[in-house]
Each structure stands twice: as C-alpha cells, then as structure tokens.
Write an enzyme that holds these catalytic residues in place. Structure first.
Site, PDB file in Angstrom:
ATOM      1  N   LYS A   1       0.854  -1.184   0.000  1.00  0.00           N
ATOM      2  CA  LYS A   1       0.000   0.000   0.000  1.00  0.00           C
ATOM      3  C   LYS A   1       0.893   1.238   0.000  1.00  0.00           C
ATOM      4  O   LYS A   1       1.902   1.293   0.721  1.00  0.00           O
ATOM      5  CB  LYS A   1      -0.887  -0.024   1.249  1.00  0.00           C
ATOM      6  CG  LYS A   1      -1.928   1.077   1.342  1.00  0.00           C
ATOM      7  CD  LYS A   1      -2.775   0.853   2.611  1.00  0.00           C
ATOM      8  CE  LYS A   1      -3.916   1.831   2.730  1.00  0.00           C
ATOM      9  NZ  LYS A   1      -4.759   1.541   3.923  1.00  0.00           N
TER      10      LYS A   1
ATOM     11  N   SER B   1      -9.514   1.478   3.135  1.00  0.00           N
ATOM     12  CA  SER B   1      -8.746   2.275   2.199  1.00  0.00           C
ATOM     13  C   SER B   1      -7.747   1.483   1.373  1.00  0.00           C
ATOM     14  O   SER B   1      -7.211   1.986   0.381  1.00  0.00           O
ATOM     15  CB  SER B   1      -8.010   3.380   2.956  1.00  0.00           C
ATOM     16  OG  SER B   1      -7.048   2.826   3.845  1.00  0.00           O
TER      17      SER B   1
ATOM     18  N   SER C   1      -9.685  -0.704   7.218  1.00  0.00           N
ATOM     19  CA  SER C   1      -9.127  -0.542   5.876  1.00  0.00           C
ATOM     20  C   SER C   1      -8.450  -1.760   5.295  1.00  0.00           C
ATOM     21  O   SER C   1      -8.117  -1.775   4.111  1.00  0.00           O
ATOM     22  CB  SER C   1      -8.150   0.637   5.864  1.00  0.00           C
ATOM     23  OG  SER C   1      -8.849   1.853   5.977  1.00  0.00           O
TER      24      SER C   1
END
Length: 452
Positions: free
Chosen positions: A77, A155, A179
C-alpha cells in the site's frame, strides 16, 4: 466459499521448490498484469523486483531459500516507504514529495525473507475512507463486479484488488477503522488486522496514531500466518496445521446478526458458517456482546477517535492553500473534527480503556464472530456522483469494523460466501488486544472447516 489455497503464496513457493515455475517467470507475469489492470498500482519498481526475483530463483536452484515464501511477489500500500519511491499516500499534494531514502522496517523484514516487492498500490487519499474511491489516481474496480462496476472497499483498495485480480498473492495494507478487513470482505479475501503495536510502524505514513495497524491481504490464512511470523522476526520453516475445533468457543453477537441493516445474504452465509463450526465440535454462543454494543453506541454518540487524531495530523495542510487539492470528500471528513472539544477526546480515551477490559472479561477466551460488513460491495457510479450518499455509505461500511479498531482487537476477515449476484460476503473473527496468534490459529481452524 473458503479462499483458494491452490493460488496462494504458499502454493506458489511450493511450485518454486519443485521446479514447476520460478520467481522470475512469476514476476514477469505479475508485472504484465499490473500494467494491464487500471488504477491498482500507483508505482511499480521493476528493476528492484527483477533483482530480487533473480536472486530468489538462484536460491531455490541451490536448495537454500531464505524462507517458505522466498521469491513470492507482493505489493505494498502506498503508505509504506520503499527506497527510491515516493510515498504518495494517494494524495495529489504528495506527488512531488521526495523519494524515501530507505525501506520501512516492515519492507526490510519481508525483503530479508526473500519476498519480491512489485510496487506500491492505490488507496483512498490519506487512507481516509472505507470505500476506496480516489479522484487523483483513479478507483480500482472490484474484480467480482457484476453488470455495473463495484467499489473495491478501502482504504487498502489497490492492495485488495491486486490479490483478488491474481496479480500478487499477498499485498500489505493498513487498517485504522477497517481498511484491511473491509476490502478483504468485498473482494473475497483473507484480511488480517494485527494488534496496533505488533509490527514496527516506522516508515509508514500515519492516519491516527493510536488506531493505525498493519497487516496483509491474502488468499489463505496460512499465508497471513506466515507473514505474521516473518514480520515478527521469526523464521517459520513449517506450515501451520489447523487444530481441531472441538471445544473451541465462539461468540456470535445476535444483535448484529439480526439487525435490519445486515443484508439477507450476509446473514444467511454467516449462519451456514456457524453450522459448519458446530458440526466440527465448536461451541457457539449466540447473544449480544454488551461491550461490543456499548462501543457501537459510544462511537455513534461521541464520535470517532480517529477523526480527531487525523485532523491533528493534517491541520497544517488543511490551513494552507494546498487544501484545495484534496479530495473534497476526504477534506470534509477531516474538517468535521476541527471543533471536537478536548473534553470529548479525553472521554473517548478513558472509555476505550474501560471497554478494552470489559470485552476481555466478557469474551473470556471466546472468539467473537460478526459480519465484516453488513452489505456487499455497492455500485461505484452513484457514490462518485453523490457526496451525501458517499458519506452515508462510508459510515455504514465502517460500522462493524470500527469497534475492533477502537478496542485494538486483532481481526481476521474471511470470505463467508456470495450473494445472488456473485458478490462476496465476509465474516470477521476478533479477539482482545494482543491475542493475535490465538486468533490466527482459530482462523486457520475455521477456514479448514468451511465447505469447499
């Protein structure tokens, strides 16, 4: 359905060991897929990845792998620092930030185990949404979408889609309010949110200091189990064996399950899992968990602790001319905490300590089971067009994962089935703070008991 362990990282590494394929061949396929799948990656690092894959291939030929996952490609990420790469946090204002000088410790740890870093994945700007939309870098499309494109969840949107689309078998994410767990549920994956301080968070762009956590999105619990061991500095050389579920206690919050907001398919699929657990000898209790219900009520009435911490982090940006470059939806959420009084914040910290003890006493060793999200992935287009719908959907999506984050409970999201349109549903296993290894063992046993 359980995750497809035939396509997980462990199976891939076993193919390396047998010579059926090698890390270089797998990497080239992953790079081609990454470039062909829109909006999943913010940046790729092919030169680095090829060096790492070639070294791993040589080790496998010599019979000297660094770990059970040596040579497996993974994605990060874009909150994790990779040396020479800009950590954008998927924000327009960080496109010109200086590249990271060194890898984050978590990156270094998995690099030492031989895993191959493919690149940096897309996310909600500053990791501040459970839906995964991003106007700056595009929104990855959920690979399970039906006739209309569906959201990936956030996310950690790009990380989830990178695994669900078969680009990599492992992607690292972060989880402040859901997330990792939410995109795992929407994409039919395993998602593990570790206790907040279980791994070194240095070199990872923050959102809310007391709530941030790291963890992998994978195709199997065994992969998450191995990644946990490697990130903890261990050297697991044997695969975990699922233990018997006989006598294992589970607690299903019946109030959550029977809530009208829980979609019928989510509820029905979870009930099938409960039946499988009972057939395997597990002890399943179905009644409200008072500490969970109290936490849900506290968040609804007093607000989200992470909102205050995120505002404090980003206030200099919000007060600057560059605030205009933010995603309006993210800016609105950040600004919503500007007027939160200090007394309210202190009450939330105090309540958290009390509720953490309460949930530990109440569960008394039982594993909590809830839906990960009460609904399947909604269509993307209406959320892009309607800010009020976006805000309502975001809150509904985060609702069942926020309590675990508030109480710092490690959580493992697992697929529980699909709805009539073929969209994945998910369940969430949670234990009190610090009981990560017991949770992963329980998840491993549950996964093995699910019908295939």
């Amino acid at each position: 359905m359980p995750p497809d362990s035939l396509n997980d990282a462990t199976a891939m590494a076993q193919a390396f060991a047998s010579g059926r394929t090698d890390p270089v061949q797998v990497l080239e396929q992953a790079l081609a897929l990454a470039e062909a799948t829109p909006h999943v990656f913010i940046s790729l690092c092919p030169a680095r990845a090829r060096r790492e894959a070639e070294a791993a291939a040589a080790r496998w030929r010599a019979g000297q792998p660094l770990s059970l996952l040596d040579g497996v490609p993974l994605a990060w990420k874009d909150l994790f620092d990779l040396a020479g790469s800009i950590t954008t946090a998927a924000a327009q204002v960080r496109r010109e930030a200086p590249p990271a000088k060194v890898d984050a410790p978590s990156v270094r740890q998995l690099c030492r185990a031989g895993l191959v870093s493919l690149g940096k994945t897309n996310l909600s700007e500053f990791a501040y949404s459970g839906l995964g939309l991003n106007p700056h870098f595009g929104t990855p499309i959920n690979p399970h979408s039906d006739a209309q494109p569906r959201i990936p969840g956030g996310s950690s949107a790009g990380s989830a889609v990178a695994v669900a689309a078969g680009i990599v078998p492992i992607a690292m994410g972060t989880d402040t309010a859901g997330s990792i767990r939410i995109p795992a549920a929407f994409n039919g994956l395993v998602g593990y949110r570790a206790t907040s301080l279980r791994y070194d968070r240095e070199g990872v762009f923050p959102l809310a200091e007391s709530l941030d956590s790291l963890g992998p999105l994978t195709r199997s619990v065994r992969d998450a189990w191995l990644i946990d061991g490697l990130l903890r500095g261990g050297d697991p050389r044997q695969l975990p064996s699922p233990r018997s579920l006989a006598g294992q206690r589970f607690w299903v919050d019946s109030q959550v399950l029977d809530d009208s907001r829980t979609q019928a398919a989510v509820r029905a699929n979870l009930l099938v899992v409960i039946e499988s657990l009972q057939q395997a000898g597990a002890l399943v209790e179905q009644r409200p968990l008072h500490s969970l219900q109290a936490t849900l009520q506290l968040i609804q009435e007093q607000g989200w602790l992470g909102a205050a911490e995120a505002f404090a982090l980003h206030q200099p940006l919000l007060d600057s001319e560059y605030a205009e470059q933010l995603d309006p939806r993210v800016r609105r959420r950040l600004e919503s905490a500007r007027q939160m009084p200090a007394s309210q914040l202190l009450r939330l910290y105090q309540a958290r300590r009390q509720l953490q003890q309460q949930v530990q006493d109440e569960l008394d060793g039982a594993v909590l089971i809830t839906p990960t999200v009460a609904h399947v992935a909604p269509p993307l287009a209406p959320l892009e067009q309607d800010e009020e719908l976006f805000a309502r959907t975001n809150l509904a999506t985060l609702r069942l994962t926020m309590p675990g984050s508030f109480l710092d409970m490690p959580g493992v999201a697992l697929p529980s089935g699909r709805d009539a349109q073929g969209l994945p549903t998910g369940l969430l296993l949670s234990l009190p703070q610090g009981h990560d290894r017991q949770l992963l063992d329980a998840a491993l046993a549950l996964e093995a008991a699910l019908p295939r």
